[in-house]
Scaffold this active site. Sequence first.
Site, PDB file in Angstrom:
ATOM      1  N   HIS A   1       0.831  -1.220   0.000  1.00  8.26           N
ATOM      2  CA  HIS A   1       0.000   0.000   0.000  1.00  8.26           C
ATOM      3  C   HIS A   1       0.864   1.269   0.000  1.00  8.26           C
ATOM      4  CE1 HIS A   1      -4.227  -0.860  -0.038  1.00  8.26           C
ATOM      5  NE2 HIS A   1      -4.544   0.272   0.579  1.00  8.26           N
TER       6      HIS A   1
ATOM      7  N   ASP B   1      -3.584   7.057  -1.236  1.00  8.11           N
ATOM      8  CA  ASP B   1      -4.886   6.768  -1.837  1.00  8.11           C
ATOM      9  C   ASP B   1      -4.647   6.199  -3.232  1.00  8.11           C
ATOM     10  OD1 ASP B   1      -7.597   6.561  -2.078  1.00  8.11           O
ATOM     11  OD2 ASP B   1      -7.991   8.708  -2.316  1.00  8.11           O
ATOM     12  N   GLY B   2      -5.597   5.425  -3.729  1.00 10.08           N
ATOM     13  CA  GLY B   2      -5.515   4.900  -5.089  1.00 10.08           C
ATOM     14  C   GLY B   2      -4.774   3.592  -5.228  1.00 10.08           C
ATOM     15  N   ASN B   3      -4.406   2.958  -4.112  1.00 13.36           N
ATOM     16  CA  ASN B   3      -3.625   1.714  -4.179  1.00 13.36           C
ATOM     17  C   ASN B   3      -4.376   0.585  -4.878  1.00 13.36           C
ATOM     18  OD1 ASN B   3      -1.086   2.260  -2.474  1.00 13.36           O
ATOM     19  ND2 ASN B   3      -2.730   2.976  -1.141  1.00 13.36           N
ATOM     20  N   GLY B   4      -5.669   0.437  -4.558  1.00 18.68           N
ATOM     21  CA  GLY B   4      -6.446  -0.640  -5.157  1.00 18.68           C
ATOM     22  C   GLY B   4      -6.517  -0.524  -6.662  1.00 18.68           C
TER      23      GLY B   4
ATOM     24  N   ARG C   1      -4.782  -3.111  -9.353  1.00 22.50           N
ATOM     25  CA  ARG C   1      -5.520  -3.895 -10.351  1.00 22.50           C
ATOM     26  C   ARG C   1      -5.056  -3.551 -11.761  1.00 22.50           C
ATOM     27  NH1 ARG C   1      -9.145  -3.215  -6.163  1.00 22.50           N
ATOM     28  NH2 ARG C   1      -9.936  -1.207  -6.881  1.00 22.50           N
TER      29      ARG C   1
ATOM     30  N   TYR D   1     -10.892 -10.165  -0.456  1.00 22.32           N
ATOM     31  CA  TYR D   1     -10.216  -9.596   0.710  1.00 22.32           C
ATOM     32  C   TYR D   1      -9.814 -10.681   1.707  1.00 22.32           C
ATOM     33  CZ  TYR D   1     -11.600  -4.989  -1.013  1.00 22.32           C
ATOM     34  OH  TYR D   1     -11.745  -3.858  -1.785  1.00 22.32           O
TER      35      TYR D   1
END
Length: 388
Positions: free
Chosen positions: A218, A222-225, A229, A261
Amino acid sequence: MEVVEIKSERAGKNINVLSGEMSYKAFEPAPLPPLPHIKIDDEMTFLLSKAHRLVGRLDGISEQIPNIDLFVAMYVRKEALLSSQIEGTQATLDDILDPDIEENTNLDVADVVNYIKAMQFAISRLQELPLCNRLFKETHVVLMEGVRGQEKSPGEFRRSQNWIGPQGGNLKNAVFVPPTVEPMEKAMSDLEKFMNADDEIDPLIKAGLIHYQFETIHPFLDGNGRIGRMLITLWMIVQQLLKCPVLYISYFFKRNRIEYYDRLTDVRTKGHFEEWIRFFLNAVVDSASDACNTINELTNLHKVNYARIEALRGRKDTLFRLLNYIENNPIIYIAKTAQALGLQYNTVAKAVEKLVGLEIMKETTSFKRNRRFSYTQYLDYLRKDTQL
């Protein structure tokens, strides 16, 4: 804070941070590949073979269709939407395809639009850069520009602790706490080396490991997901498994969000890499199969509608131009379409009327002015799994 017990340090370990009332535990991931190495049993061998076969089939199909750029443009939008929906973005496919999107863009729509721009940017940068931390940072700038989280150091790895947990939560009730800053930087350096190492790990297994590790580290506030992907598709292109971005597995992750998850958590706490890899390979199989079917369906739809136009009498140039246009813009206004095609309003209006008569298009408003028309059959294929 209730910390999930680490039952195996194969994937890493929790480290005590600070002391007293300020204390908490952060997870420090072990470098990849995991030790002991991934055990490839009969089930995983079967899944690997099936995944490679379907990805190869998808790559072959994508080379054969004449309008692959249009398909990719639409599929990137769908992936952007699904990936953003996983993060809680409240937008639909119709929002993203709205011909008034520039006037009506809200923060949810902007998230998706930025994902599209970021993916396109990253793919173009792969012509000059390997898959590396510099590429992640540059792509992150594009992803976060002008949207929620833009104040959270776009293009920079974090300089403070982050965590995953309920909205409005804190370190005390976090579900997962990634590594602190220095271990995070080392972990990203190790991941960069792993991605570019010349090893004998199957590229699809490696894709699953890379995605897991990025999500665990991580590195951004912000924006890691979304970056994580996106990384799956970029890896497929780098490894020459695909020539263009036609495989996206966000819809599988969205549909199986709880298991997604849980599998990540089980790797961190129990070292269950094999179970995660099997889940990931199932995602590849499902997504590649879906993409193959979608390409075939949309290609057949194009052929059928092309033939219906071809059977008409008189000149058909405008009708064919309009068909090509709505395959990239399946929701239209006549005025904006006329402007985009460089044609007179009445010329486009008559062409739209003919496509409505052929049941290729359908009016989706009841207004006398600013009437909206949709390529409904095309939209029905793309709307699959995108509803909130």
